[in-house]
Design a protein around this motif. Sequence first.
Motif, mmCIF file in Angstrom:
data_model
loop_
_atom_site.group_PDB
_atom_site.id
_atom_site.type_symbol
_atom_site.label_atom_id
_atom_site.label_comp_id
_atom_site.label_asym_id
_atom_site.label_seq_id
_atom_site.Cartn_x
_atom_site.Cartn_y
_atom_site.Cartn_z
ATOM 1 N N PRO B 35 -13.394 -30.802 1.195
ATOM 2 C CA PRO B 35 -11.853 -30.776 1.507
ATOM 3 C C PRO B 35 -11.395 -29.576 0.944
ATOM 4 O O PRO B 35 -11.541 -28.993 0.247
ATOM 5 C CB PRO B 35 -11.287 -32.047 1.119
ATOM 6 N N ASN B 36 -9.906 -29.615 1.450
ATOM 7 C CA ASN B 36 -8.750 -28.755 0.248
ATOM 8 C C ASN B 36 -8.862 -29.002 -1.187
ATOM 9 O O ASN B 36 -9.074 -30.596 -1.723
ATOM 10 C CB ASN B 36 -7.425 -28.807 0.700
ATOM 11 N N GLY B 37 -9.223 -28.599 -1.852
ATOM 12 C CA GLY B 37 -9.616 -28.468 -3.470
ATOM 13 C C GLY B 37 -10.458 -29.006 -3.933
ATOM 14 O O GLY B 37 -11.185 -29.333 -4.984
ATOM 15 N N LYS B 40 -13.915 -24.585 -3.440
ATOM 16 C CA LYS B 40 -14.308 -23.415 -2.608
ATOM 17 C C LYS B 40 -14.057 -22.160 -2.989
ATOM 18 O O LYS B 40 -15.060 -21.118 -3.787
ATOM 19 C CB LYS B 40 -14.566 -23.593 -1.492
ATOM 20 N N SER B 41 -12.549 -21.750 -3.515
ATOM 21 C CA SER B 41 -12.191 -20.730 -3.828
ATOM 22 C C SER B 41 -12.722 -20.481 -5.577
ATOM 23 O O SER B 41 -13.253 -18.902 -5.248
ATOM 24 C CB SER B 41 -10.720 -20.793 -3.610
ATOM 25 N N ASP B 152 -13.697 -16.450 2.464
ATOM 26 C CA ASP B 152 -12.688 -17.765 1.804
ATOM 27 C C ASP B 152 -12.144 -18.349 3.081
ATOM 28 O O ASP B 152 -10.704 -17.788 3.505
ATOM 29 C CB ASP B 152 -12.260 -17.358 0.620
ATOM 30 N N GLU B 153 -12.002 -19.482 3.499
ATOM 31 C CA GLU B 153 -11.696 -19.393 4.699
ATOM 32 C C GLU B 153 -11.225 -18.524 5.461
ATOM 33 O O GLU B 153 -9.736 -18.675 6.190
ATOM 34 C CB GLU B 153 -10.546 -20.181 4.492
ATOM 35 N N ASN B 156 -8.561 -19.614 8.900
ATOM 36 C CA ASN B 156 -6.992 -20.413 8.718
ATOM 37 C C ASN B 156 -5.706 -19.572 8.647
ATOM 38 O O ASN B 156 -5.470 -18.847 8.282
ATOM 39 C CB ASN B 156 -6.720 -20.648 6.921
ATOM 40 N N SER B 183 -16.599 -19.833 3.681
ATOM 41 C CA SER B 183 -16.370 -21.633 3.417
ATOM 42 C C SER B 183 -14.997 -22.331 4.398
ATOM 43 O O SER B 183 -14.402 -21.088 4.932
ATOM 44 C CB SER B 183 -15.360 -21.829 1.895
ATOM 45 N N SER B 184 -14.913 -23.172 4.614
ATOM 46 C CA SER B 184 -14.174 -23.677 5.352
ATOM 47 C C SER B 184 -14.013 -25.316 5.299
ATOM 48 O O SER B 184 -14.659 -25.585 4.079
ATOM 49 C CB SER B 184 -14.455 -23.435 7.244
ATOM 50 N N HIS B 185 -13.122 -25.823 5.425
ATOM 51 C CA HIS B 185 -12.707 -26.835 5.631
ATOM 52 C C HIS B 185 -12.749 -27.520 6.508
ATOM 53 O O HIS B 185 -12.356 -29.056 6.755
ATOM 54 C CB HIS B 185 -11.320 -27.597 4.914
#
Lengths: 246, 305
Positions: B35-37, B40-41, B152-153, B156, B183-185
């Motif tokens: 999930p966001n936060g 991942k980043s 990263d995403e 998005n 990465s992805s949410h």
Amino acid sequence: MSLVAAERIKLFSTRSPWWCALVAIALPIGFAALLASQGGDEVPLTVGTTQAANGLGRAVIMVMAALAITTEYRFGTIRSTFQATPNRVSALLAKTAVVTTLAAVIGELVAFGSWAVCRWIKPEADLALDTADDWRSVAGVGLVFALTAVLALGVGILVRQTAGAVALLLVYSQLVEGLVTLIPRIGDDIHQWLPFFAADQFIGNDASGQPPRDLPLSPWGYLAYFAVIAVAVLAVAIITANRRDA
Amino acid sequence: MIEATGLTKHYGRTVAVDHLSFTVEAGRVTGFLGPNGAGKSTTMRMVLGLDRPTSGDVRIDGKHYRDLKLPLTTVGALLDAKWVHPNRSARAHLRWLAKATKLPRKRVDEVLDLVGLGSVANKNAGGFSLGMSQRLGIAAALLGDPKVLLFDEPVNGLDPEGILWIRRFMHRLAAEGRTVFVSSHLLSEMAQTAQDLVVIGRGKLIYQGTVSDFVENATENTVLVRSPELTRLADLLRADGVQVVEDGDSIRVANLASSAIGELAAAHRIVLHELNPQLGSLEEAFIQLTGESVEYHAHDKEPTA
């Protein structure tokens, strides 16, 4: 050398360094011309007074040098820089080399430009570069500009924000150093050890207009002192950047 | 290959990444899901040596990023498409990167053409749409022709055309035998792109393995069936001990492959109007798995005045 080339591409591929360079050169030369043409007889035109306005150029150099690094933080390109060159010390030294060289070139253009424009306006004034002191006053401006760029880069790396770094540099150099002299008793003694006062002593233009005092250092001593401060600030900045998360 | 062992990152009192260990296998697309936060980043920044781990370690082919020689030739990354100077042209942006990596100048034009930015190469990057910025970021990542790629995403905020382009590009990179860590949410995005998954929540590892295993273990497979003889089919299925939920003019069949349902219907000469395996429950499974580890919950309760 490829890192220096990369930094050179970076610096000259945006417009702000060009504008800064233009302003840094035009402003002091313009003021020197004004001084020579409008100064009349009250202000005797000497080699030293032709350089009286180069502080304006120096202020713009501070902005240019600070911008060179703070825009990298602002737009995130510092991360690409460190991705391409994980050795951050090398990357930042390469940037310092490029910005400092540009500052030195601008400094010489300002100095000899101001001197030449004064000679052109007042051919009768004695502006020949006869002594070593004369040469130091004019050719030395490039050295001062280069070291000023080193100092401003250091502050830029530490502060990371354009507004903060530029405000700190300009307020300090243009106001704080002068205000220190207002402190009773000890003000003048402190003032003798402040970096931009030191830089001015090397050039030999005392903008305060006060009678010459007994100073603790010779002009070259003052240049060395200014250099030590500038390099120390940069060293602290680079060590900090090396430890910090990008 | 990327190997993280006990990777931990604290920001003050916040624990962004918490003893995270995972492996990204060479030559495969590995989805990095959370999930966001979830961290991942932060993890990706640590892989690239941008952020210093509080403790633990991450290596690429056995080396720390900082010890790689000309790292862009080993690892390419796109963490944020907006990390460009808005008043610098796309070409100049790639030229300084190429110079710092000792790559020939013609490589810049090669990658610009590869991502389809050749015609706008001299335009300032600040005027680019998000999709164009993303392409520029990918061009930068591919500059050194690296074996390992981090994104990263990447989809998005992109429009459908941009998403499709990125997805195809990702497949192409994988087909060329590169290691892709993306990465992805969004699990559905990963299900279409990745072979392996690393799933994290609140900085901790939740799952590592193949996508298909994750889907099998984590989701209840249901098949949506519509038929004019719905009741008869439902009774037949129930007689076999299969769980059936009636849902208006359709039924949901749990844990039975759509082929088995179709064969059963054919054997009894039942007409089928729809036989649709449900993938939507993937998202639910993901939420179930990571639900407790979401950083910022929306509060359901009404505020008490």
